[in-house]
Design an enzyme around this catalytic site. Structure first.
Site, PDB file in Angstrom:
ATOM      1  N   ARG A 105       0.845  -1.183   0.000  1.00 36.55           N
ATOM      2  CA  ARG A 105       0.000   0.000   0.000  1.00 36.55           C
ATOM      3  C   ARG A 105       0.881   1.233   0.000  1.00 36.55           C
ATOM      4  O   ARG A 105       1.708   1.406   0.895  1.00 36.55           O
ATOM      5  CB  ARG A 105      -0.841  -0.039   1.282  1.00 36.55           C
ATOM      6  CG  ARG A 105      -2.226   0.422   1.098  1.00 36.55           C
ATOM      7  CD  ARG A 105      -3.044   0.088   2.304  1.00 36.55           C
ATOM      8  NE  ARG A 105      -2.499   0.540   3.576  1.00 36.55           N
ATOM      9  CZ  ARG A 105      -3.243   0.914   4.599  1.00 36.55           C
ATOM     10  NH1 ARG A 105      -4.549   0.918   4.477  1.00 36.55           N
ATOM     11  NH2 ARG A 105      -2.707   1.263   5.734  1.00 36.55           N
ATOM     12  N   THR A 109      -0.904   7.579  -0.866  1.00 36.33           N
ATOM     13  CA  THR A 109      -2.200   7.490  -1.557  1.00 36.33           C
ATOM     14  C   THR A 109      -3.062   6.356  -1.009  1.00 36.33           C
ATOM     15  O   THR A 109      -4.269   6.325  -1.259  1.00 36.33           O
ATOM     16  CB  THR A 109      -1.990   7.224  -3.053  1.00 36.33           C
ATOM     17  OG1 THR A 109      -1.357   5.941  -3.196  1.00 36.33           O
ATOM     18  CG2 THR A 109      -1.123   8.294  -3.697  1.00 36.33           C
ATOM     19  N   ASP A 201       0.325  -2.931  12.449  1.00 33.10           N
ATOM     20  CA  ASP A 201       0.771  -3.323  11.107  1.00 33.10           C
ATOM     21  C   ASP A 201       1.037  -4.837  11.099  1.00 33.10           C
ATOM     22  O   ASP A 201       1.991  -5.328  11.711  1.00 33.10           O
ATOM     23  CB  ASP A 201       2.044  -2.554  10.743  1.00 33.10           C
ATOM     24  CG  ASP A 201       2.408  -2.750   9.284  1.00 33.10           C
ATOM     25  OD1 ASP A 201       2.522  -1.764   8.553  1.00 33.10           O
ATOM     26  OD2 ASP A 201       2.573  -3.932   8.868  1.00 33.10           O
ATOM     27  N   ASP A 204       4.515  -6.081   9.737  1.00 33.86           N
ATOM     28  CA  ASP A 204       5.614  -5.796  10.662  1.00 33.86           C
ATOM     29  C   ASP A 204       5.553  -6.702  11.890  1.00 33.86           C
ATOM     30  O   ASP A 204       6.591  -7.148  12.389  1.00 33.86           O
ATOM     31  CB  ASP A 204       5.557  -4.325  11.112  1.00 33.86           C
ATOM     32  CG  ASP A 204       6.081  -3.391  10.039  1.00 33.86           C
ATOM     33  OD1 ASP A 204       6.781  -3.863   9.117  1.00 33.86           O
ATOM     34  OD2 ASP A 204       5.784  -2.184  10.101  1.00 33.86           O
TER      35      ASP A 204
HETATM   36  C1  PRP Z   1      -1.331  -4.446   4.568  1.00 34.75           C
HETATM   37  C2  PRP Z   1      -2.222  -5.655   4.693  1.00 34.75           C
HETATM   38  C3  PRP Z   1      -3.021  -5.592   3.431  1.00 34.75           C
HETATM   39  C4  PRP Z   1      -3.192  -4.116   3.221  1.00 34.75           C
HETATM   40  C5  PRP Z   1      -4.567  -3.745   3.690  1.00 34.75           C
HETATM   41  O1  PRP Z   1      -0.259  -4.698   3.744  1.00 34.75           O
HETATM   42  O2  PRP Z   1      -1.506  -6.848   4.857  1.00 34.75           O
HETATM   43  O3  PRP Z   1      -2.386  -6.175   2.303  1.00 34.75           O
HETATM   44  O4  PRP Z   1      -2.207  -3.457   4.042  1.00 34.75           O
HETATM   45  O5  PRP Z   1      -4.812  -2.404   3.431  1.00 34.75           O
HETATM   46  P1  PRP Z   1      -5.897  -1.927   2.366  1.00 34.75           P
HETATM   47  O6  PRP Z   1      -7.121  -2.738   2.614  1.00 34.75           O
HETATM   48  O7  PRP Z   1      -6.068  -0.477   2.689  1.00 34.75           O
HETATM   49  O8  PRP Z   1      -5.319  -2.140   0.997  1.00 34.75           O
HETATM   50  P2  PRP Z   1       0.879  -3.629   3.472  1.00 34.75           P
HETATM   51  O9  PRP Z   1       0.557  -2.823   2.267  1.00 34.75           O
HETATM   52  O10 PRP Z   1       1.180  -2.886   4.727  1.00 34.75           O
HETATM   53  O11 PRP Z   1       2.107  -4.536   3.037  1.00 34.75           O
HETATM   54  P3  PRP Z   1       2.876  -5.674   3.855  1.00 34.75           P
HETATM   55  O12 PRP Z   1       1.964  -6.860   3.959  1.00 34.75           O
HETATM   56  O13 PRP Z   1       4.065  -5.932   3.000  1.00 34.75           O
HETATM   57  O14 PRP Z   1       3.254  -5.130   5.210  1.00 34.75           O
HETATM   58  N1  URA Z   2      -2.517  -2.834   7.135  1.00 28.46           N
HETATM   59  C1  URA Z   2      -2.155  -3.266   8.360  1.00 28.46           C
HETATM   60  O1  URA Z   2      -1.204  -4.037   8.509  1.00 28.46           O
HETATM   61  N2  URA Z   2      -2.876  -2.835   9.414  1.00 28.46           N
HETATM   62  C2  URA Z   2      -3.917  -2.010   9.287  1.00 28.46           C
HETATM   63  O2  URA Z   2      -4.539  -1.670  10.297  1.00 28.46           O
HETATM   64  C3  URA Z   2      -4.267  -1.573   7.997  1.00 28.46           C
HETATM   65  C4  URA Z   2      -3.559  -2.006   6.937  1.00 28.46           C
END
Ligand code: PRP
Ligand code: URA
Length: 210
Positions: A105, A109, A201, A204
């Site tokens: 994400r 944006t 997160d 993380d």
């Molecule tokens: C997080 C989560 C989803 C997304 C959800 O991933 O695991 O994929 O955000 O958010 P959304 O519904 O607003 O799209 P992130 O983009 O943080 O990547 P990561 O899994 O690599 O930490």
């Molecule tokens: N992605 C995450 O990992 N946590 C949130 O709360 C939203 C998006």
């Protein structure tokens, strides 16, 4: 057509979720819990799978049994955090194949950015379960499902541990044919697109980054 949202009410799932949310829960326990919750959710989300009758010869006689029939399954985690759910899903569906979609994400944006894709060659013939612990704005889930549809998949389920109402609405608007399975739906998103109260997160916390 309107998709169904299945919200789990199983005490084991909610007990584990309460520990998962706790900011004091460390990486190792967090990872184990994500996997265990995924397994429990998978158990329930597959209750509509078709079966066929088979006769099995036991050491004593013939048992009239049921075996899974119908389409084979592909589990598709959205990288990174979705990876945390794969082992739990495979503990219930050991013959499933696993495809990967890399999306992150954009922090400004909040739009999903694709960076990786590797899917089983026969993906269009499989029942697909897309997994990601978090359904926040719904941008990542919607893009991942659109992607799967582009590969010819027609039988798709979305499985998340936590969702925000905004994410569910987005999926209902973009993909009314896709059923959603979530352990809990939280209050809202904050200004940074994080689920409130959520669990922070997910990526993380699973991988111990940040
Ligand atoms: C997080 C989560 C989803 C997304 C959800 O991933 O695991 O994929 O955000 O958010 P959304 O519904 O607003 O799209 P992130 O983009 O943080 O990547 P990561 O899994 O690599 O930490
Ligand atoms: N992605 C995450 O990992 N946590 C949130 O709360 C939203 C998006």
């Amino acid at each position: 057509m309107s998709n169904r949202v299945h919200i789990f009410d199983h005490p084991l799932i909610h007990h584990k979720l309460s520990i998962l949310r706790d900011k004091k829960t460390g990486t190792r326990e967090f990872r184990d819990l994500v996997s265990e919750i995924a397994a429990l959710m998978c158990y329930d989300a597959t209750r509509d799978m078709p079966t066929r009758d088979v006769d099995v010869e036991t050491p004593i006689g013939i048992a009239h049994c049921k075996t899974l029939a119908g389409k084979k399954v592909a589990i598709v985690p959205i990288l990174r955090a979705g990876l945390g759910m794969v082992d739990g899903m495979l503990s219930m569906l050991p013959s499933a194949k696993v495809g990967h979609i890399g999306l992150y994400r954009d922090p400004e944006t909040l739009d999903p950015v694709e960076y990786y894709c590797k899917l089983p060659t026969d993906i269009s013939e499989r029942e697909v379960i897309v997994v990601d612990p978090m359904l926040a704005t719904g941008g990542s889930a919607s893009a991942a499902v659109q992607f799967m549809k582009g590969y010819g998949c027609r039988n798709i389920k979305m499985m998340n541990i936590l969702a925000a109402p905004e994410g569910i609405e987005r999926m209902q608007h973009d993909h009314p044919d896709v059923d959603i399975y979530v352990a809990a739906v939280d209050e809202k998103l904050n200004d940074h697109g994080y689920i409130v109260p959520g669990l922070g997160d997910a990526g993380d916390r699973i991988f111990g980054t940040k």
